[in-house]
Design a protein around this motif. Sequence first.
Motif, PDB file in Angstrom:
ATOM      1  N   ASN A   1       0.619  -0.968  -0.145  1.00  0.00           N
ATOM      2  CA  ASN A   1      -0.279  -0.126  -0.098  1.00  0.00           C
ATOM      3  C   ASN A   1       0.908   1.419  -0.116  1.00  0.00           C
ATOM      4  O   ASN A   1       0.233   2.552   0.851  1.00  0.00           O
TER       5      ASN A   1
ATOM      6  N   ASN B   1       1.936   1.266   4.304  1.00  0.00           N
ATOM      7  CA  ASN B   1       0.863   2.735   4.012  1.00  0.00           C
ATOM      8  C   ASN B   1       1.489   3.783   3.989  1.00  0.00           C
ATOM      9  O   ASN B   1       1.765   5.386   4.311  1.00  0.00           O
TER      10      ASN B   1
ATOM     11  N   ASN C   1       3.211   4.039   7.622  1.00  0.00           N
ATOM     12  CA  ASN C   1       2.405   5.600   7.479  1.00  0.00           C
ATOM     13  C   ASN C   1       2.653   6.369   7.959  1.00  0.00           C
ATOM     14  O   ASN C   1       1.838   7.355   8.132  1.00  0.00           O
TER      15      ASN C   1
ATOM     16  N   TYR D   1      -5.997  13.165   9.399  1.00  0.00           N
ATOM     17  CA  TYR D   1      -6.232  13.630   7.929  1.00  0.00           C
ATOM     18  C   TYR D   1      -4.983  12.942   7.351  1.00  0.00           C
ATOM     19  O   TYR D   1      -3.199  11.775   7.897  1.00  0.00           O
ATOM     20  N   ASP D   2      -5.225  12.854   6.244  1.00  0.00           N
ATOM     21  CA  ASP D   2      -4.935  11.860   5.600  1.00  0.00           C
ATOM     22  C   ASP D   2      -4.170  12.765   4.334  1.00  0.00           C
ATOM     23  O   ASP D   2      -4.786  13.907   3.842  1.00  0.00           O
TER      24      ASP D   2
ATOM     25  N   PHE E   1      -2.830  11.617  -0.376  1.00  0.00           N
ATOM     26  CA  PHE E   1      -3.568  10.698  -1.331  1.00  0.00           C
ATOM     27  C   PHE E   1      -5.146  10.299   0.167  1.00  0.00           C
ATOM     28  O   PHE E   1      -4.261  10.121   1.160  1.00  0.00           O
ATOM     29  N   ASN E   2      -5.885  10.390  -0.544  1.00  0.00           N
ATOM     30  CA  ASN E   2      -7.122   8.753  -0.144  1.00  0.00           C
ATOM     31  C   ASN E   2      -7.643   8.593  -0.917  1.00  0.00           C
ATOM     32  O   ASN E   2      -7.814   8.770  -1.831  1.00  0.00           O
ATOM     33  N   PRO E   3      -7.798   7.239  -0.571  1.00  0.00           N
ATOM     34  CA  PRO E   3      -8.826   6.173  -1.353  1.00  0.00           C
ATOM     35  C   PRO E   3      -9.443   6.605  -1.790  1.00  0.00           C
ATOM     36  O   PRO E   3     -10.143   6.887  -3.201  1.00  0.00           O
ATOM     37  N   ASN E   4      -9.901   7.492  -1.406  1.00  0.00           N
ATOM     38  CA  ASN E   4     -11.513   8.406  -2.298  1.00  0.00           C
ATOM     39  C   ASN E   4     -11.037   9.723  -1.545  1.00  0.00           C
ATOM     40  O   ASN E   4     -11.830  11.061  -1.928  1.00  0.00           O
ATOM     41  N   MET E   5     -10.275   9.837  -3.439  1.00  0.00           N
ATOM     42  CA  MET E   5      -9.846  10.829  -4.140  1.00  0.00           C
ATOM     43  C   MET E   5     -11.004  11.957  -4.581  1.00  0.00           C
ATOM     44  O   MET E   5     -12.251  11.714  -4.823  1.00  0.00           O
TER      45      MET E   5
END
Length: 143
Positions: free
Chosen positions: A24, A57, A75, A107-108, A111-115
């Motif tokens: 990831n 990550n 991470n 916070y991310d 990048f976050n998978p829900n862009m």
Amino acid sequence: MDKSVLFAHHARGCTIVASKICENVVIFQNVSIGANLKFNKSSNEWENVGNPIIAKNVIIADGAKILGPIVIGENSVIGAGAIITKNIPSNSVAYGVNQFKPKDKNYDLIFNPNMINPQKIIHTNKKLVTAFNQQNESHSGPI
């Protein structure tokens, strides 16, 4: 390299020679991951031998350089243009030259998978340009 590794922007301009890249990880464009060797003339030996390990990550932003036998902890986020030649602890944000701070768990970054929807970015940029143009028109007079 784990097959879950993502290359944003198709890995344009990347040079990657890592000891290991874990699950990831997301790598943006113009990233360099590789060696940071030096030859000691006194001892007639190579020093700083080895390539980075990128833990799970991790996000590596545009233009970052990660060099040498180091570990980037799980991470973590490596900021745009960062030059990293020392270990980075897990859950950190690395920036500048070997600088880091704890990552805010709320916070991310980057990048976050829900862009975000690209249309929202376009709309916001148009508003910024309009405000900029209005400000500059009011400040510029005849030449």
